[in-house]
Design an enzyme around this catalytic site. Structure first.
Site, PDB file in Angstrom:
ATOM      1  N   ASP A 107       0.868  -1.186   0.000  1.00 11.84           N
ATOM      2  CA  ASP A 107       0.000   0.000   0.000  1.00 11.84           C
ATOM      3  C   ASP A 107       0.898   1.227   0.000  1.00 11.84           C
ATOM      4  OD1 ASP A 107      -2.877  -1.111   0.644  1.00 11.84           O
ATOM      5  OD2 ASP A 107      -1.527  -2.148   2.019  1.00 11.84           O
ATOM      6  N   ARG A 120       4.248   2.109   3.428  1.00 13.28           N
ATOM      7  CA  ARG A 120       4.978   1.106   4.245  1.00 13.28           C
ATOM      8  C   ARG A 120       6.476   1.340   4.249  1.00 13.28           C
ATOM      9  NH1 ARG A 120       0.164   0.302   6.267  1.00 13.28           N
ATOM     10  NH2 ARG A 120      -1.250  -0.888   4.959  1.00 13.28           N
ATOM     11  N   ARG A 131      -6.938  10.085   2.822  1.00 15.71           N
ATOM     12  CA  ARG A 131      -6.468   9.160   1.776  1.00 15.71           C
ATOM     13  C   ARG A 131      -7.252   9.385   0.482  1.00 15.71           C
ATOM     14  NH1 ARG A 131      -7.427   3.500   4.535  1.00 15.71           N
ATOM     15  NH2 ARG A 131      -6.392   2.681   2.683  1.00 15.71           N
ATOM     16  N   LYS A 137      -9.382   1.001  -5.076  1.00 18.97           N
ATOM     17  CA  LYS A 137     -10.001   0.467  -3.864  1.00 18.97           C
ATOM     18  C   LYS A 137     -10.857   1.533  -3.191  1.00 18.97           C
ATOM     19  CE  LYS A 137      -5.833   1.340  -1.091  1.00 18.97           C
ATOM     20  NZ  LYS A 137      -4.645   0.754  -0.482  1.00 18.97           N
ATOM     21  N   HIS A 138     -11.830   1.201  -2.352  1.00 26.47           N
ATOM     22  CA  HIS A 138     -12.318  -0.093  -1.880  1.00 26.47           C
ATOM     23  C   HIS A 138     -13.750  -0.231  -2.382  1.00 26.47           C
ATOM     24  CE1 HIS A 138      -9.377   1.607   0.981  1.00 26.47           C
ATOM     25  NE2 HIS A 138      -8.978   0.351   1.208  1.00 26.47           N
ATOM     26  N   HIS A 161     -11.151  -2.525   9.598  1.00 29.57           N
ATOM     27  CA  HIS A 161     -10.021  -3.242  10.205  1.00 29.57           C
ATOM     28  C   HIS A 161     -10.466  -3.917  11.512  1.00 29.57           C
ATOM     29  CE1 HIS A 161      -7.809  -0.482   7.550  1.00 29.57           C
ATOM     30  NE2 HIS A 161      -6.893  -1.435   7.540  1.00 29.57           N
ATOM     31  N   ASP A 170      -9.866  -7.258   0.051  1.00 23.70           N
ATOM     32  CA  ASP A 170      -9.073  -6.524   1.032  1.00 23.70           C
ATOM     33  C   ASP A 170      -8.481  -7.574   1.974  1.00 23.70           C
ATOM     34  OD1 ASP A 170      -7.939  -4.458   2.470  1.00 23.70           O
ATOM     35  OD2 ASP A 170      -9.793  -3.337   2.729  1.00 23.70           O
TER      36      ASP A 170
END
Length: 360
Positions: A67, A75, A136, A166-167, A179, A250
Site C-alpha cells: 500500500d 509502508r 487518503r 479500492k475499496h 479493520h 481486502d
C-alpha cells in the site's frame, strides 16, 4: 497453471524469507506477496528480499505489492520519496501533478521489484466522521475524486507498475473501520450508483489492473454479506461496470471478516463470490485460506470451471505484464533514491499546498 496457490497473496514475517516461507511459496506456487513496514529496512534489503522471492517462482513472476498511497499509508519510509496526503494534493486541482507523483512512486517501487501498488483510493470522503479514509481520498465529491483517478492510474501504468483501485463499492461514507468491525451502509443503490461508483467507473475506463473489494455491508446490495463475500456486489462490478480485470479481496485478516467467519470458509466465499485473489498479512492465515480453497475444490463447493476462470485471468495478467524476471542489480539502486529533483518536487508541492491553505 492449475495451482490454487496462485489465488493467494501472503504476507511475510520480516526482512528476509524464513525456510518455512520459502517452502510455502515454492511448494504451493503462491500468486503474490504483500509487504508491510515490518518487511522494509532499505531499498537494497527490499530488492534482495524480492529477488529471493522471485527465485521461487514456477512459471510467471509473483505479484509483489504494497500500500503506497502517499500521506499516512506508506509502508516504506526511509529513502522513498514521502508525499503529502492525496486530499491535500488534490486541492491544487492539477491532474498533471498527480500523474507526476504517481511517476515518482512507480520508479521507486519498481526499482526494488515491487510490481503492483494497491492504489489509487477511489473512495469519496463524504462523511466527516470517517477517519479510516479521510485524507487518503482525493476529495469529498465524486467529480473531484474521479478527476484524479485516471491521472494516478496512467502515471503508474505509463511506467509499467500495476495499479489497484479500492475499496469497491466505496468505503468513504462508513462510520466503523473495517479493520476492526463490519461497517454497514444504508444508502440506496441508486445514490451509490450516482456517487460512490463514479470514480470506479473512471478507473475501469483508465484500464486499472485490479479492483479491491471492501469488507462493508451495503444493505441495498446484499443485507447479509459484506461486498467482499457477496456474489451480488461482484456482479455489479462485472455486469454493470463491465470490468474484466482482476478482483482482489481486502486483507482477509481484518476484523470485519474474522469476527464473523473462519479463515478457510471466508476464502472459499470470496472466491466463489467472484474474487480472483485473496490477501493475507500473515503466512499462517494464508495457509489456512489456501486449505479452505483446496477443500472447496475437493467437495466441489466451487466448481472446477470457476477456479479455472480465476486462474486464467491471473495467468493472462501476468503474461501481459511480466516478461522473464531479471534479478535486481543492487549496486544500481543508490542512484535511484534520494534524488535531488524528487526532493525539490515535494518541497514545491508542500509550498503550493501551504499557500493554498493560507488563502482558503
Amino acid at each position: 497453471m492449475n495451482q490454487l496457490g496462485q489465488l493467494v497473496f501472503t504476507g511475510l514475517s520480516g526482512l528476509t524469507l524464513t525456510d518455512e516461507e520459502k517452502k510455502f511459496i515454492e511448494k504451493e506456487d503462491i500468486g503474490g506477496v504483500i509487504f508491510f513496514s515490518k518487511n522494509y529496512e532499505s531499498p537494497a534489503q527490499l530488492a534482495e528480499l524480492v529477488n529471493s522471492i522471485q527465485n521461487l517462482r514456477k512459471e510467471y513472476p509473483l505479484f509483489i505489492c504494497t500500500d503506497h498511497e502517499g500521506g499516512r499509508v506508506v509502508r516504506f519510509k526511509t529513502q522513498f520519496t514521502q508525499f503529502p496526503p492525496m486530499l491535500e494534493i488534490a486541492k491544487l486541482d492539477s491532474p498533471k501533478l498527480v500523474f507526476d507523483v504517481a511517476t515518482i512512486m512507480a520508479e521507486e517501487l519498481l526499482a526494488c521489484g515491487v510490481n503492483l501498488n494497491l492504489a489509487p483510493v477511489c473512495d469519496i470522503w463524504n462523511n466527516d466522521q470517517n477517519k479510516v479514509i479521510w485524507d487518503r481520498a482525493f476529495g469529498k465529491d465524486h467529480e473531484t475524486v474521479s478527476k484524479f483517478i485516471s491521472s494516478m492510474i496512467r502515471g503508474f501504468e505509463t511506467n509499467h507498475l500495476m495499479s489497484c483501485a479500492k475499496h469497491f463499492p466505496g468505503h468513504g461514507n462508513t462510520l466503523k473501520d473495517s479493520h476492526y468491525d463490519l461497517p454497514i451502509v444504508k444508502k440506496s443503490l441508486e445514490d451509490i450508483r450516482n456517487e460512490e461508483l463514479q470514480p470506479f467507473i473512471k478507473a475501469v475506463k483508465a484500464r486499472v489492473d485490479m479492483i479491491m473489494m471492501a469488507h462493508i455491508i451495503v444493505e441495498d446490495i446484499d443485507p447479509e454479506l459484506p461486498c467482499s463475500l457477496s456474489p451480488k456486489a461482484h456482479a455489479i462490478l462485472r455486469n454493470e461496470l463491465k470490468y474484466k480485470g482482476l478482483i482482489l479481496s481486502d486483507d482477509m485478516q481484518m476484523g470485519a471478516i474474522t469476527a464473523h467467519r473462519g479463515t478457510g470458509e471466508a476464502a472459499m466465499m470470496a472466491i466463489r463470490a467472484g474474487s480472483d485473489l485473496v490477501e493475507y498479512r500473515d503466512m499462517a492465515e494464508a495457509q489456512l485460506g489456501l486449505e479452505g480453497l483446496k477443500k472447496a475444490q475437493k467437495d466441489k463447493t466451487i466448481k472446477a470451471a470457476e477456479f479455472q476462470d480465476r486462474l486464467t485471468r491471473i495467468e493472462e495478467a501476468k503474461k501481459a505484464y511480466f516478461t522473464e524476471y531479471k534479478p535486481i542489480y543492487i549496486p544500481d539502486l543508490e542512484k535511484k533514491f534520494n534524488r535531488k529533483q524528487n526532493q525539490q518536487f515535494v518541497e514545491d508541492l508542500k509550498k503550493k499546498i501551504a499557500e493554498f491553505n493560507s488563502r482558503a
